[in-house]
Motif scaffolding. Structure first.
Motif, PDB file in Angstrom:
ATOM      1  N   ILE A 150      28.161 -32.427 -12.687  1.00  0.00           N
ATOM      2  CA  ILE A 150      28.449 -33.537 -13.595  1.00  0.00           C
ATOM      3  C   ILE A 150      28.522 -34.832 -12.800  1.00  0.00           C
ATOM      4  N   LEU A 151      27.884 -35.865 -13.307  1.00  0.00           N
ATOM      5  CA  LEU A 151      27.935 -37.189 -12.679  1.00  0.00           C
ATOM      6  C   LEU A 151      28.878 -38.079 -13.471  1.00  0.00           C
ATOM      7  N   ILE A 152      29.927 -38.567 -12.796  1.00  0.00           N
ATOM      8  CA  ILE A 152      30.941 -39.397 -13.445  1.00  0.00           C
ATOM      9  C   ILE A 152      31.181 -40.647 -12.600  1.00  0.00           C
ATOM     10  N   PHE A 153      31.340 -41.758 -13.285  1.00  0.00           N
ATOM     11  CA  PHE A 153      31.741 -43.016 -12.634  1.00  0.00           C
ATOM     12  C   PHE A 153      33.174 -43.310 -13.078  1.00  0.00           C
ATOM     13  N   PRO A 154      34.176 -42.898 -12.290  1.00  0.00           N
ATOM     14  CA  PRO A 154      35.580 -42.955 -12.751  1.00  0.00           C
ATOM     15  C   PRO A 154      36.122 -44.367 -12.951  1.00  0.00           C
ATOM     16  N   GLU A 155      35.456 -45.388 -12.422  1.00  0.00           N
ATOM     17  CA  GLU A 155      35.941 -46.753 -12.637  1.00  0.00           C
ATOM     18  C   GLU A 155      35.816 -47.162 -14.105  1.00  0.00           C
ATOM     19  N   GLY A 156      34.854 -46.595 -14.805  1.00  0.00           N
ATOM     20  CA  GLY A 156      34.712 -46.853 -16.230  1.00  0.00           C
ATOM     21  C   GLY A 156      34.013 -48.156 -16.578  1.00  0.00           C
ATOM     22  N   THR A 157      33.632 -48.952 -15.579  1.00  0.00           N
ATOM     23  CA  THR A 157      32.931 -50.211 -15.816  1.00  0.00           C
ATOM     24  C   THR A 157      32.191 -50.599 -14.549  1.00  0.00           C
ATOM     25  N   CYS A 158      31.301 -51.566 -14.641  1.00  0.00           N
ATOM     26  CA  CYS A 158      30.513 -52.000 -13.484  1.00  0.00           C
ATOM     27  C   CYS A 158      31.282 -53.028 -12.671  1.00  0.00           C
ATOM     28  N   ILE A 159      31.349 -52.801 -11.364  1.00  0.00           N
ATOM     29  CA  ILE A 159      31.987 -53.718 -10.422  1.00  0.00           C
ATOM     30  C   ILE A 159      30.891 -54.280  -9.519  1.00  0.00           C
ATOM     31  N   ASN A 160      31.084 -55.459  -8.964  1.00  0.00           N
ATOM     32  CA  ASN A 160      29.991 -56.170  -8.299  1.00  0.00           C
ATOM     33  C   ASN A 160      29.641 -55.672  -6.902  1.00  0.00           C
TER      34      ASN A 160
END
Length: 460
Positions: A315-325
Motif C-alpha cells: 500500500i502506498l500512503i502519504f501520511p502528511e495528507g497534503t502537498c508540502i513544498n
C-alpha cells in the motif's frame, strides 16, 4: 463538362501536395515518438536521449546561472531554531535581572508583554508553517520566468538564451510532452478498465501491474522525468505499507516507475476522479472522503484486511495528507501506523533547479499544474528506499509515526516539523495553542535559579 481556370487547378494541386507533406510529416513524427520514446518507456530501458538532454541542460545552467553553494536546509533550520530558543532565554533572563523591583507588592510590570508582542509579530511576518505551502525559493535563476518574478534585464546574451529556452520549452518540448502524457493517461484508463472485466485470477494481477507500470513510465517521459533510485534492495514488498513525504500528485508517477502499488487517498473530481475510478477497477486501490467518518472507519478495516493478505501489492500512503513544498516533512497522521504491518519508508527529494514540482492546490487546478510541469525544463528527483521499520514494544502510533518521519526527513535533507499539514486549510487546534502557552509560561516564570537570585523577579 466544367472547365476550371489554369490558376485554380494549379493552386488545388499545390494544396493537395501541401497536405500530403503535412500528413507524411505527422506519420514520421508519430513513428519517431513510438520508436524512440514509447517503446523504451514500455519496456523500461533508455536510448540515452534524456541523459544527453540533461547533460546539455546542466551545462547551460552552470554557465549562465552560477550560484553559491548553499548549506543543507535542515541544518540551517535546526541551527536557527536552536539560536532562537537560546536568544529567547537570554533576553528573558536579561529582562528579569535588569528590571527594577515594583515599589508596591507584586512582580508584574507592563513591560513583560512587550517582548512577546514583538516575537508574535515576527512570527506573523514569517512563520515556519505558512512558507511550506508556497513554492520553494531558489538561490539562482533557472531561466524559467515564473521562478524569478523580480528578474530585470542583465545582458543581451542572457536574454537571448532565455528567449531560446522559451521557444524550446513551449514550441518543441510542450507539444511532445502533452502528446506522451495524453497517450499514457488514455492507455491507463482504457487498459485498467479492460483488465477490470477479467476474473480474479493470477493473470489479472499480472496484467494490472504491467498496465500500471507501462502507463506511468510513458507519463514520466511526458514530464521529462529523470529519477535516481537508491537502495533498491529496500523496495517495499507485498503485504507491507510504503509511506513517503508528499510534494505533488506526480509522486505516484515517480514511485510507480519502479514498481506497482495499491494506493490510498482522498477522492477527487475532474481528471483525477476519472483516473481514480478507472484504476480501482483493476487493482484494489482505496479512495475515501476525508470528512466522512464512516469512510474513515471503512478505510481502516480495508487497510487491515489488505495488510493481512501477503499476496497483495504494498500500500502506498502519504501520511502528511497534503502537498508540502519539498523543503520539509510535516506531521504524519497516525492512522497509517495503527493498522500494524511492516512500514517501508521512502524519501523523495526534487531538484528545484530544473522545475518546481510542488502542487499548490489552492492556486492551481490539476490541468494548470500539469501544464506548468510540462513547460518546465525537466523533473529531476532522488528516491531513497529506506530499511523496513516496525513498531517497537511500548511505542504508540504517534511515536512510531514521528520516528518514521524523522528518518525520512534526515535521508532527504528535509526539515522535520511537528506541525499538521492540515493547517493549509484549517485553523490551529486549541491543543497546539495550549502547548505553546505552556512553553512560553515556563520561559516567563524562569528557572529556580532565576527566581531565587537577589535581583531576579518572576514574570507572570
Amino acid at each position: 463538362m466544367l472547365l476550371f481556370p489554369q490558376g485554380d487547378r494549379e493552386s488545388s494541386v499545390a494544396m493537395e501536395d501541401f497536405w500530403a507533406m503535412v500528413l507524411a510529416g505527422l506519420k514520421v513524427w508519430v513513428c519517431l515518438i513510438v520508436a524512440l520514446l514509447m517503446v523504451p518507456a514500455m519496456f523500461g530501458f533508455s536510448l540515452g536521449i534524456s541523459e544527453t538532454y540533461m547533460k546539455i541542460l546542466v551545462k547551460i545552467l552552470e554557465v549562465k546561472c552560477v550560484c553559491p553553494e548553499v548549506a543543507d536546509p535542515s541544518n540551517i533550520y535546526c541551527e536557527s531554531m536552536s539560536r532562537a530558543l537560546t536568544l529567547i532565554n537570554e533576553e528573558l533572563r536579561g529582562l528579569r535581572r535588569s528590571r527594577p523591583k515594583p515599589p508596591v507588592g507584586g512582580d508584574f510590570t507592563l513591560s513583560d508583554c512587550f517582548y512577546f508582542y514583538r516575537r508574535g509579530i515576527e512570527d506573523i511576518v514569517e512563520d515556519e508553517v505558512t512558507q511550506r505551502f508556497s513554492s520553494e525559493e531558489l538561490v539562482s535563476w533557472n531561466l524559467l520566468t515564473r521562478t524569478n518574478i523580480d528578474f530585470q534585464y542583465i545582458s543581451l546574451k542572457l536574454t537571448m538564451v532565455w528567449g531560446l529556452g522559451v521557444f524550446i520549452r513551449y514550441c518543441i518540448l510542450t507539444p511532445l510532452r502533452i502528446m506522451l502524457a495524453s497517450i499514457g493517461l488514455t492507455w491507463l484508463v482504457i487498459g485498467t478498465t479492460a483488465v477490470g472485466f477479467l476474473p480474479n485470477w493470477r493473470l489479472k494481477s499480472w496484467l494490472s501491474e504491467w498496465v500500471h507500470v507501462m502507463c506511468y513510465r510513458i507519463c514520466a517521459r511526458g514530464l521529462s522525468c529523470t529519477i535516481h533510485y537508491h537502495n533498491k534492495e529496500n523496495r517495499p514488498r507485498k503485504g507491507g505499507i510504503c509511506v513517503a513525504n508528499h510534494t505533488s500528485p506526480i509522486d505516484i508517477v515517480i514511485l510507480c516507475n519502479d514498481g506497482c502499488y495499491s494506493m490510498v487517498g482522498q477522492s477527487h473530481g475532474g481528471l483525477m476522479g476519472v483516473l481514480q475510478r478507472a484504476m480501482a477497477r483493476s487493482c484494489p486501490h482505496i479512495w475515501f472522503e476525508r470528512a466522512d467518518m464512516k469512510d474513515r472507519h471503512l478505510v481502516t478495516k480495508r487497510l487491515r484486511d489488505h495488510v493481512n493478505d501477503k499476496t497483495k501489492l504494498p500500500i502506498l500512503i502519504f501520511p502528511e495528507g497534503t502537498c508540502i513544498n519539498n523543503t520539509s516533512v510535516m506531521m504524519f497522521k497516525k492512522g497509517s501506523f495503527e493498522i500494524g504491518g511492516t512500514i517501508y519508508p521512502v524519501a523523495i527529494k526534487y531538484d528545484p533547479q530544473f522545475g518546481d514540482a510542488f502542487w499548490n492546490s489552492a492556486k492551481y487546478n490539476m490541468v494548470s499544474y500539469l501544464l506548468r510541469m510540462m513547460t518546465s525544463w525537466a523533473i529531476v528527483c532522488n528516491v531513497w528506499y529506506l530499511p523496513a521499520m516496525y513498531q517497537q514494544e511500548g511505542e504508540d502510533a504517534v511515536q512510531f509515526a514521528n520516528r518514521v518521519k524523522s528518518v525520512i526527513a534526515h535521508q532527504g535533507g528535509l526539515v522535520d516539523l511537528s506541525w499538521d499539514g492540515g493547517l493549509k486549510r484549517a485553523k490551529v487546534k486549541d491543543t497546539y495553542r495550549e502547548e505553546q502557552q505552556k512553553k512560553y509560561s515556563s520561559m516567563v516564570v524562569g528557572s529556580e535559579e532565576d527566581r531565587s537570585g537577589n535581583s531576579d523577579y518572576a514574570l507572570l
